[in-house]
Motif scaffolding. Structure first.
Motif, mmCIF file in Angstrom:
data_model
loop_
_atom_site.group_PDB
_atom_site.id
_atom_site.type_symbol
_atom_site.label_atom_id
_atom_site.label_comp_id
_atom_site.label_asym_id
_atom_site.label_seq_id
_atom_site.Cartn_x
_atom_site.Cartn_y
_atom_site.Cartn_z
ATOM 1 N N GLN A 28 34.372 -10.790 -27.614
ATOM 2 C CA GLN A 28 34.814 -10.266 -28.932
ATOM 3 C C GLN A 28 33.963 -9.261 -29.702
ATOM 4 O OE1 GLN A 28 37.578 -11.496 -30.749
ATOM 5 N NE2 GLN A 28 36.860 -9.806 -32.206
ATOM 6 N N PRO A 29 34.427 -8.181 -29.703
ATOM 7 C CA PRO A 29 33.699 -6.994 -30.282
ATOM 8 C C PRO A 29 33.035 -7.464 -31.634
ATOM 9 C CG PRO A 29 35.844 -5.956 -29.672
ATOM 10 C CD PRO A 29 35.719 -7.665 -29.577
ATOM 11 N N ALA A 30 31.887 -7.026 -32.162
ATOM 12 C CA ALA A 30 31.395 -7.168 -33.321
ATOM 13 C C ALA A 30 31.883 -6.250 -34.423
ATOM 14 C CB ALA A 30 29.826 -6.636 -33.353
ATOM 15 N N ARG A 31 32.377 -5.158 -34.289
ATOM 16 C CA ARG A 31 32.961 -4.190 -35.259
ATOM 17 C C ARG A 31 34.145 -3.413 -34.542
ATOM 18 N NH1 ARG A 31 28.262 -1.117 -37.950
ATOM 19 N NH2 ARG A 31 27.879 -0.481 -36.017
ATOM 20 N N PHE A 32 35.223 -3.205 -34.978
ATOM 21 C CA PHE A 32 36.391 -2.476 -34.575
ATOM 22 C C PHE A 32 36.319 -0.820 -35.089
ATOM 23 C CE2 PHE A 32 38.109 -7.003 -33.992
ATOM 24 C CZ PHE A 32 38.419 -6.941 -32.605
ATOM 25 N N CYS A 33 36.903 -0.174 -34.330
ATOM 26 C CA CYS A 33 37.007 1.146 -34.740
ATOM 27 C C CYS A 33 37.683 1.488 -35.909
ATOM 28 C CB CYS A 33 37.442 2.060 -33.594
ATOM 29 S SG CYS A 33 36.097 2.176 -32.113
ATOM 30 N N ASP A 34 38.889 0.569 -36.146
ATOM 31 C CA ASP A 34 39.668 0.885 -37.319
ATOM 32 C C ASP A 34 38.843 0.889 -38.833
ATOM 33 O OD1 ASP A 34 39.398 -1.767 -37.375
ATOM 34 O OD2 ASP A 34 41.369 -1.972 -37.803
ATOM 35 N N GLU A 35 37.580 0.365 -38.617
ATOM 36 C CA GLU A 35 36.711 0.265 -39.665
ATOM 37 C C GLU A 35 35.934 1.426 -40.128
ATOM 38 O OE1 GLU A 35 34.781 -3.458 -38.909
ATOM 39 O OE2 GLU A 35 36.396 -4.641 -39.080
ATOM 40 N N CYS A 36 35.904 2.305 -39.101
ATOM 41 C CA CYS A 36 35.187 3.638 -39.202
ATOM 42 C C CYS A 36 36.001 4.670 -39.842
ATOM 43 C CB CYS A 36 34.652 4.075 -37.578
ATOM 44 S SG CYS A 36 33.612 5.452 -37.518
ATOM 45 N N MET A 37 35.120 5.705 -40.591
ATOM 46 C CA MET A 37 35.927 6.574 -41.378
ATOM 47 C C MET A 37 36.288 7.861 -40.139
ATOM 48 S SD MET A 37 32.650 8.870 -42.742
ATOM 49 C CE MET A 37 33.868 10.102 -43.426
ATOM 50 N N HIS A 59 35.833 9.964 -28.865
ATOM 51 C CA HIS A 59 35.219 9.142 -27.960
ATOM 52 C C HIS A 59 36.050 8.174 -27.228
ATOM 53 C CE1 HIS A 59 31.158 9.993 -29.901
ATOM 54 N NE2 HIS A 59 31.505 9.577 -30.959
ATOM 55 N N ARG A 60 35.765 7.764 -25.886
ATOM 56 C CA ARG A 60 36.513 7.034 -25.235
ATOM 57 C C ARG A 60 36.353 5.413 -25.734
ATOM 58 N NH1 ARG A 60 35.718 3.597 -21.020
ATOM 59 N NH2 ARG A 60 37.394 3.224 -19.798
ATOM 60 N N MET A 61 37.491 4.724 -26.176
ATOM 61 C CA MET A 61 37.439 3.633 -26.631
ATOM 62 C C MET A 61 37.999 2.485 -25.747
ATOM 63 S SD MET A 61 38.356 4.458 -30.620
ATOM 64 C CE MET A 61 39.807 5.181 -30.301
ATOM 65 N N GLU A 62 37.631 1.176 -25.827
ATOM 66 C CA GLU A 62 38.223 0.160 -25.093
ATOM 67 C C GLU A 62 39.131 -0.663 -26.134
ATOM 68 O OE1 GLU A 62 37.500 -0.727 -22.041
ATOM 69 O OE2 GLU A 62 35.970 1.085 -21.976
ATOM 70 N N PHE A 63 40.362 -1.318 -25.542
ATOM 71 C CA PHE A 63 40.890 -2.021 -26.648
ATOM 72 C C PHE A 63 40.901 -3.414 -26.264
ATOM 73 C CE2 PHE A 63 44.832 -3.938 -27.830
ATOM 74 C CZ PHE A 63 45.206 -3.198 -29.179
ATOM 75 N N HIS A 64 40.694 -4.363 -27.318
ATOM 76 C CA HIS A 64 40.307 -5.650 -27.103
ATOM 77 C C HIS A 64 41.751 -6.397 -27.635
ATOM 78 C CE1 HIS A 64 38.603 -9.625 -27.272
ATOM 79 N NE2 HIS A 64 39.276 -9.824 -28.488
ATOM 80 N N ALA A 65 42.264 -7.136 -26.507
ATOM 81 C CA ALA A 65 43.441 -7.736 -27.052
ATOM 82 C C ALA A 65 43.033 -9.537 -27.052
ATOM 83 C CB ALA A 65 44.475 -7.601 -25.850
ATOM 84 N N PRO A 66 43.610 -10.188 -27.776
ATOM 85 C CA PRO A 66 43.264 -11.584 -28.096
ATOM 86 C C PRO A 66 43.566 -12.517 -26.932
ATOM 87 C CG PRO A 66 45.218 -11.021 -29.507
ATOM 88 C CD PRO A 66 44.645 -9.809 -28.969
ATOM 89 N N TYR A 77 41.136 -1.197 -31.011
ATOM 90 C CA TYR A 77 40.008 -0.285 -30.367
ATOM 91 C C TYR A 77 38.514 -0.725 -31.058
ATOM 92 C CZ TYR A 77 43.832 2.473 -28.820
ATOM 93 O OH TYR A 77 44.815 2.958 -28.159
ATOM 94 N N TYR A 78 37.562 -0.626 -29.903
ATOM 95 C CA TYR A 78 36.238 -0.672 -30.401
ATOM 96 C C TYR A 78 35.503 -0.001 -29.386
ATOM 97 C CZ TYR A 78 35.602 -3.739 -26.193
ATOM 98 O OH TYR A 78 35.520 -4.266 -24.867
ATOM 99 N N ARG A 79 34.198 0.325 -29.546
ATOM 100 C CA ARG A 79 33.047 0.874 -28.989
ATOM 101 C C ARG A 79 31.947 -0.091 -28.979
ATOM 102 N NH1 ARG A 79 32.915 5.719 -26.653
ATOM 103 N NH2 ARG A 79 30.774 6.242 -27.429
ATOM 104 N N THR A 80 31.225 -0.464 -27.886
ATOM 105 C CA THR A 80 30.165 -1.526 -28.168
ATOM 106 C C THR A 80 29.061 -0.639 -28.757
ATOM 107 O OG1 THR A 80 30.700 -2.151 -26.010
ATOM 108 C CG2 THR A 80 28.525 -2.701 -26.552
ATOM 109 N N ILE A 81 28.763 0.787 -28.332
ATOM 110 C CA ILE A 81 27.829 1.596 -29.073
ATOM 111 C C ILE A 81 28.261 2.978 -29.453
ATOM 112 C CG2 ILE A 81 25.577 2.761 -28.934
ATOM 113 C CD1 ILE A 81 24.768 0.375 -26.825
ATOM 114 N N CYS A 82 28.192 3.163 -30.867
ATOM 115 C CA CYS A 82 28.729 4.382 -31.162
ATOM 116 C C CYS A 82 27.588 4.955 -32.199
ATOM 117 C CB CYS A 82 30.035 4.226 -31.634
ATOM 118 S SG CYS A 82 30.709 5.851 -32.221
ATOM 119 N N THR A 83 27.224 6.102 -31.829
ATOM 120 C CA THR A 83 26.079 6.857 -32.522
ATOM 121 C C THR A 83 26.768 7.617 -33.801
ATOM 122 O OG1 THR A 83 25.960 8.618 -31.204
ATOM 123 C CG2 THR A 83 24.385 7.027 -30.893
ATOM 124 N N ASP A 84 27.927 7.833 -33.820
ATOM 125 C CA ASP A 84 28.747 8.459 -34.647
ATOM 126 C C ASP A 84 29.462 7.626 -35.805
ATOM 127 O OD1 ASP A 84 28.118 11.178 -33.663
ATOM 128 O OD2 ASP A 84 29.574 11.053 -32.332
#
Length: 90
Positions: A28-37, A59-66, A77-84
């Protein structure tokens, strides 16, 4: 002398890749990309181009499906680590 000194850089990198590829699919990703500006949703005009990337930083993102229907709100969509990453203002 460190325990890791007995291994080559290639050995250590291969182990990291092996561990990442064998990760549990229920992760389960900690934070999803849709919460990023920098996340851009598709405006729906025309068909979705193959080159479309929801990340404005490309950035290349992964997609988490339940895994189960119980987790229907935990997808995207999520990234494990994203400096931006910058949180979208509320």
């Amino acid at each position: 002398m460190s325990v890791l000194d007995h291994f080559t850089d290639d050995d250590l990198l291969e182990e990291l890749v092996r561990r990442r590829n064998s990760a549990k699919p229920d992760y389960q990703p900690a934070r999803f990309c849709d919460e990023c500006m920098y996340f851009r949703t598709w405006d729906g005009k025309g068909s979705l181009p193959e080159s479309y990337n929801p990340c404005a930083k490309k950035h290349r993102m992964e997609f988490h499906a339940p895994a189960t229907y119980d987790q229907i709100n935990d997808f995207g969509y999520y990234r494990t680590i994203c400096t931006d990453r910058q949180e979208r203002p509320q």
